[in-house]
Write a protein that holds these residues in place. Structure first.
Motif, mmCIF file in Angstrom:
data_model
loop_
_atom_site.group_PDB
_atom_site.id
_atom_site.type_symbol
_atom_site.label_atom_id
_atom_site.label_comp_id
_atom_site.label_asym_id
_atom_site.label_seq_id
_atom_site.Cartn_x
_atom_site.Cartn_y
_atom_site.Cartn_z
ATOM 1 N N GLY A 40 0.782 -1.229 0.000
ATOM 2 C CA GLY A 40 0.000 0.000 0.000
ATOM 3 C C GLY A 40 0.808 1.271 0.000
ATOM 4 N N CYS A 41 2.152 1.170 -0.127
ATOM 5 C CA CYS A 41 2.976 2.381 -0.062
ATOM 6 C C CYS A 41 3.032 3.129 -1.387
ATOM 7 N N GLY A 42 2.632 2.490 -2.497
ATOM 8 C CA GLY A 42 2.620 3.157 -3.798
ATOM 9 C C GLY A 42 3.606 2.610 -4.805
ATOM 10 N N LYS A 43 4.357 1.559 -4.450
ATOM 11 C CA LYS A 43 5.399 1.071 -5.348
ATOM 12 C C LYS A 43 4.832 0.454 -6.630
ATOM 13 N N THR A 44 3.742 -0.313 -6.520
ATOM 14 C CA THR A 44 3.147 -0.897 -7.721
ATOM 15 C C THR A 44 2.536 0.181 -8.606
ATOM 16 N N THR A 45 2.028 1.234 -8.008
ATOM 17 C CA THR A 45 1.489 2.353 -8.798
ATOM 18 C C THR A 45 2.588 2.979 -9.645
ATOM 19 N N ILE A 46 3.775 3.151 -9.085
ATOM 20 C CA ILE A 46 4.905 3.674 -9.867
ATOM 21 C C ILE A 46 5.218 2.739 -11.026
ATOM 22 N N MET A 47 5.266 1.447 -10.755
ATOM 23 C CA MET A 47 5.572 0.468 -11.794
ATOM 24 C C MET A 47 4.546 0.536 -12.928
ATOM 25 N N ARG A 48 3.288 0.642 -12.582
ATOM 26 C CA ARG A 48 2.232 0.679 -13.601
ATOM 27 C C ARG A 48 2.272 1.968 -14.408
ATOM 28 N N MET A 49 2.717 3.058 -13.796
ATOM 29 C CA MET A 49 2.872 4.304 -14.565
ATOM 30 C C MET A 49 4.042 4.193 -15.534
ATOM 31 N N ILE A 50 5.146 3.577 -15.108
ATOM 32 C CA ILE A 50 6.286 3.392 -16.009
ATOM 33 C C ILE A 50 5.886 2.528 -17.201
ATOM 34 N N ALA A 51 5.110 1.471 -16.925
ATOM 35 C CA ALA A 51 4.675 0.567 -17.997
ATOM 36 C C ALA A 51 3.635 1.188 -18.910
ATOM 37 N N ASP A 185 22.596 -7.805 -19.349
ATOM 38 C CA ASP A 185 23.087 -6.426 -19.279
ATOM 39 C C ASP A 185 21.955 -5.429 -19.551
ATOM 40 N N THR A 186 20.832 -5.687 -18.924
ATOM 41 C CA THR A 186 19.645 -4.850 -19.090
ATOM 42 C C THR A 186 19.262 -4.245 -17.746
ATOM 43 N N THR A 187 18.718 -3.041 -17.780
ATOM 44 C CA THR A 187 18.285 -2.385 -16.552
ATOM 45 C C THR A 187 17.046 -3.077 -16.000
ATOM 46 N N PHE A 188 17.127 -3.500 -14.743
ATOM 47 C CA PHE A 188 15.998 -4.113 -14.053
ATOM 48 C C PHE A 188 15.466 -3.119 -13.021
ATOM 49 N N VAL A 189 14.160 -2.937 -12.999
ATOM 50 C CA VAL A 189 13.489 -2.180 -11.941
ATOM 51 C C VAL A 189 12.560 -3.160 -11.241
ATOM 52 N N TYR A 190 12.815 -3.370 -9.957
ATOM 53 C CA TYR A 190 12.215 -4.474 -9.204
ATOM 54 C C TYR A 190 11.454 -3.902 -8.018
ATOM 55 N N ILE A 191 10.218 -4.338 -7.806
ATOM 56 C CA ILE A 191 9.505 -3.896 -6.616
ATOM 57 C C ILE A 191 9.240 -5.083 -5.700
ATOM 58 N N THR A 192 9.349 -4.823 -4.402
ATOM 59 C CA THR A 192 9.202 -5.892 -3.419
ATOM 60 C C THR A 192 8.914 -5.305 -2.048
ATOM 61 N N HIS A 193 8.327 -6.122 -1.189
ATOM 62 C CA HIS A 193 8.197 -5.761 0.219
ATOM 63 C C HIS A 193 9.207 -6.534 1.059
ATOM 64 N N ASP A 194 9.990 -7.385 0.394
ATOM 65 C CA ASP A 194 10.938 -8.265 1.075
ATOM 66 C C ASP A 194 12.317 -7.604 1.091
ATOM 67 N N GLN A 195 12.766 -7.161 2.272
ATOM 68 C CA GLN A 195 14.046 -6.454 2.372
ATOM 69 C C GLN A 195 15.211 -7.329 1.946
ATOM 70 N N SER A 196 15.148 -8.635 2.215
ATOM 71 C CA SER A 196 16.241 -9.528 1.848
ATOM 72 C C SER A 196 16.428 -9.576 0.342
ATOM 73 N N GLU A 197 15.322 -9.652 -0.412
ATOM 74 C CA GLU A 197 15.419 -9.637 -1.869
ATOM 75 C C GLU A 197 16.125 -8.377 -2.350
#
Length: 363
Positions: A40-51, A185-197
């Protein structure tokens, strides 16, 4: 060098709710960038706007220096891997990977070559004729990434792709994903709630809370040099005490906790006597000793009783209750005099002011 991805002053509102609140960041070419935060912090919303699945209320999104706000999702040089991989079960592995290329009307022989190259790069050569349901969870994950990467996107977006895997496989896939990112060798943008990942895989991590970025930095920066109480509490484990500042000289300060303990710590930001503050100390920063004399070099010392030992291999912890009834978590050495520590034992614990980070907080 032009970043592969830039988001400038990004805002997204849903009615009266602001899901993303003036977020700006850039991602250098060929890097692994993670957005880490609670649900609920907004991270998936950012991802969906980028896409391109959502339009920002304001702000700009640039890929390779050019704005993509007017570019529809299917024309943007990005691709996306979802938590539910959406592989086609009626197709072979090769047909799944080549699906996007067929949509682009690429000649069949070129598709075959690209699919074979992709299978080699994900470490699964020769399985193109197999069906999806013949693969393990980790293999399906790699096939989903290969299906995206054959389209040669400038940015690959990954929306919690390990969430559906069991713990053992998630641990394995963290290493696999980092290796795949380096291989393509591609830019990855990754969203997660898991700090270890995020800590294991990322070159840079943005910690997000309530629509804003609290801090952006390397895993080491976030863990050892947090900027805010939220980052200090969200990244890794920490013992924490709340109280009032009694003395402050530059970054050196003394605080009296709510339970009456006097502690020395290092300030983050400006703090003055009388301010309400909170101290954070990592479990591995605390030292154990049989006597107080053995800890004479440490600024903070307490005596306590062992209430529990949490064995977890190399990361085992001991819970110690101090004289005022608070429980501290301490990393347990795996050898030496404390290897046989048991519940009810009395010991001394200590840590330095440099390992105690202090923040101002609301009273």
């Amino acid at each position: 060098m032009t970043p592969d991805l830039e988001c400038a002053d990004l805002v997204k509102q849903f009615g009266q709710t602001t899901a993303v609140d003036n977020v700006s960041f850039s991602v250098p070419p060929g890097s692994f960038f993670s957005i880490l935060g609670p649900s609920g912090c907004g991270k998936t919303t950012i991802m969906r706007m980028i896409a391109g699945f959502l339009d920002p209320t304001s702000g700009d999104i640039r890929i390779k220096g050019g704005s993509v706000l007017d570019t529809p999702p299917n024309k943007r040089p990005v691709n996306m891997v979802f938590q539910h991989l959406a592989l086609f079960p009626m197709m072979t592995i090769a047909e799944n990977i080549g699906y996007g290329l067929r949509r682009q009307k690429m000649p069949r022989d070129q598709i075959g070559r690209k699919v074979d190259e992709a299978l080699d790069r994900i470490g699964l050569p020769g399985i193109g004729g197999r069906k999806v349901d013949e693969l393990s969870g980790g293999q399906k994950q790699r096939v989903a990434i290969a299906r995206c990467m054959v389209l040669e996107p400038d940015v690959l977006l990954l929306d919690e792709p390990l969430g559906a895997l069991d713990l053992k496989l998630r641990e394995h896939m963290k290493v696999e994903l980092k290796a795949l990112q380096a291989a393509f060798d591609t830019t990855f943008v990754y969203i997660t709630h898991d700090q270890s990942e995020a800590l294991v895989m990322s070159d840079q991590i943005a910690v997000m809370n309530a629509g804003r970025f609290e801090q952006v930095g390397t895993g080491q920066d976030l863990y050892y040099r947090p900027d805010t109480p939220f980052v200090a509490g969200f990244i890794g484990e920490a013992n924490r005490w709340k109280g009032r500042i009694e003395r402050a000289e530059g970054s050196s300060l003394e605080m009296r906790t709510e339970t009456g303990l006097a502690m020395r710590a290092t300030a983050t930001g400006t703090l003055a006597p009388g301010d309400t503050a909170e101290i954070f100390v990592r479990p591995e920063s605390i030292r154990l000793a049989a006597t107080a004399e053995a800890l004479s070099a440490f600024d903070n010392q307490l005596q306590g009783t062992v209430t529990s030992i949490l064995f977890n291999g190399a990361a085992s912890r001991v819970l110690v209750q101090d004289s005022v009834g608070e429980t501290l978590e301490v990393t347990l050495p795996q050898s030496g005099e404390f290897a046989t520590l048991k519940r009810g034992d009395t010991l001394h614990i200590g840590w330095g002011a440099a390992q105690a980070t202090c923040f101002a907080v609301a009273a």
